[in-house]
Structure formats: structure tokens, C-alpha cells
Motif scaffolding. Structure first.
Motif: not given
Length: 276
Positions: A21-47
Motif C-alpha cells: 500500500g505504500i511505494p518503495h524505491s526497489a519496486r519503483m526501480y522494478d517499474y522503471w526497468l520494465g519489471g512486474k513486481t510493482n504495485f499501483p503506489p509504486d507506479r504512481a510515484l514512479g510516474e
């Protein structure tokens, strides 16, 4: 809570609270790298970060490429056979143990991260080959002393021999008042002469306006993010001997192939240094 896990206990990973439920830097990096181990809060902050710095995904990839180049150099030319990777991130292509063990099969690696999802993926991090060993400690950089005395680390690494310490895109997550320089120094002081440290860190001086925007976005997402100047990043290396080309933009540190046309396109400082 700190947890350690090595290959002998790889099948005993207990269920963990993933705190999705809260963003985490590791999952944001996963999102930026095109991974699938991330969640809406990670993607929202990443965007939100990407809105301020459109090249943020390129920057994430360049950090990963630096890690590969640095580890290949340390395992190859420098002859390092032990690695301590702080701020591991979610397993993806080119993990430290994969790069090191491709050069020297007997390389040993201890990973450290505080994201519970990385803990849940710890088995993948320990899928080593050859005669090497890998292990994982679920801990925070602020727990430097405890990391060094963790039984998993002491069973895997021999701190009386040189170690390659990697602090890639992690020191930025420690506020000045928590003394990131002191946290890094505790780890570095514990290593034997002949050890190396590899660091990347976002630079406030590349684009101060864009960096201020991502710091504001991080604060709204309950995340600490502290970009620093080149001089502040250079301070992390202390009196260790910097390898050429010194503290430089991450794309300019010993690039594969032709040098990049614009090495400042990724807003990270980087460097590798050796303990005398």
C-alpha cells in the motif's frame, strides 16, 4: 525486523507483510526497468518522478549497467571474490552474483535490502552457479553494525579478506540527519585493505529544478530522497583511492563501447575506490 537467509535455509522463507500500500524505491526501480513486481503506489510515484525527469527510466537502466561494469571489473581485473550488495533491489537480469560468478564461479555474495518483496524473492537471489555462495539479509542501511555481525554474513564472507561493497542508488534514501556518510563509513571501515566500494548517487547539481520536483513528489509518497552534489558524493569515498576516471556521471564510468554523446543525460554521480 532483521532476517538472514542463506542457501541452507532457502526453502524456509516465511510469509511476510509485503506492504504493497505504500511505494518503495526497489519496486519503483522494478517499474522503471520494465519489471512486474510493482504495485499501483509504486507506479504512481514512479510516474510522478518521470513527469519531473522524463529520462528517469533511462537513468534506472544506466545505474544497472554501472553495477554490471563495476562488478565485472572487481571480479575480473581486481580479483575480488566476495561482494556485499547493499540496497539489492528486486531480482532482475544482471544480479551481482550472476555477473561475479560468470567471471569467477567461486565468488560469494551477500545481498541486503529492506523491501519485504525482495525478501520474498530471496530464493531467486540465491540461485548461484559453480562453487560460489549467495545469501540474503533483510535489513536497512541504518543497521550497518548489525549487518556486519549478522551470522549469515559471517558464514558467507570473510571480512579479513578483500570485499567489493556496492552502494548503488541507496545512499540517497538516508537523510542528512541520519548521517549517510557515517553509515557508509561503518561498512567501509570493517573491510580489509584491498577492498573496493562502488557508489552511485543522484546529483542535485545536474538539474536542480527537476531534482527539487522529485524530492517534493517523494515526500508526498512518504519516501526520503536526498539528491547530493558531486562534492557531497565524493565525500563518501573518504581517503580510499579512486579508480580512474574518478567521480563522474554514471554513463561516463568506463562505458562499454563508444563513450556516450551526453554522459550527463543520467543524473547520477558514480565512482569506484580501493582501500589502501
Amino acid at each position: 525486523m532483521r532476517r538472514g537467509l542463506d542457501e541452507s535455509a532457502a526453502d524456509s522463507v516465511e510469509p511476510v507483510d509485503l506492504r504493497v500500500g505504500i511505494p518503495h524505491s526497489a519496486r519503483m526501480y522494478d517499474y522503471w526497468l520494465g519489471g512486474k513486481t510493482n504495485f499501483p503506489p509504486d507506479r504512481a510515484l514512479g510516474e510522478a518522478f518521470e513527469e519531473a525527469i522524463p529520462s528517469i527510466k533511462v537513468m534506472a537502466r544506466e545505474n544497472r549497467r554501472f553495477l554490471g561494469r563495476a562488478v565485472r571489473h572487481l571480479a575480473g581485473e581486481a580479483g575480488i571474490r566476495q561482494f556485499l550488495d547493499i540496497g539489492t533491489g528486486i531480482p532482475t537480469e544482471g544480479n551481482t552474483h550472476e555477473v561475479a560468478q560468470a567471471v569467477a564461479a567461486d565468488s560469494r555474495v551477500v545481498y541486503v535490502d529492506n523491501d519485504p518483496i525482495v525478501l520474498a524473492h530471496a530464493r531467486a537471489l540465491m540461485d548461484s552457479t559453480g562453487s560460489g555462495r549467495t545469501a540474503y539479509i533483510h535489513a536497512d542501511l541504518l543497521e550497518s553494525e548489525a549487518i556486519l555481525t549478522d551470522p549469515v554474513l559471517t558464514r558467507t564472507l570473510d571480512l579479513s579478506r578483500p570485499v567489493g561493497l556496492t552502494l548503488v542508488a541507496v545512499l540517497m534514501l538516508v537523510a542528512d540527519e541520519d548521517d549517510p556518510w557515517g553509515r557508509a563509513r561503518i561498512l567501509m571501515d570493517a573491510l580489509a585493505p584491498g577492498s573496493y566500494v562502488a557508489i552511485t548517487h543522484p546529483g542535485r547539481d545536474f538539474d536542480p529544478i527537476a531534482m527539487a520536483a522529485v524530492v517534493e513528489a517523494a515526500g508526498k509518497g512518504q519516501m526520503t530522497l536526498v539528491p547530493r552534489t558531486r562534492d557531497e558524493v565524493a565525500r563518501f569515498f573518504g581517503d580510499w583511492e579512486l579508480l580512474e576516471p574518478g567521480v563522474v556521471p554514471v554513463m561516463a564510468w568506463r562505458p562499454d563501447g563508444e563513450p556516450p554523446a551526453d554522459p550527463t543525460a543520467a543524473y547520477y554521480w558514480s565512482g569506484v575506490a580501493r582501500k589502501r
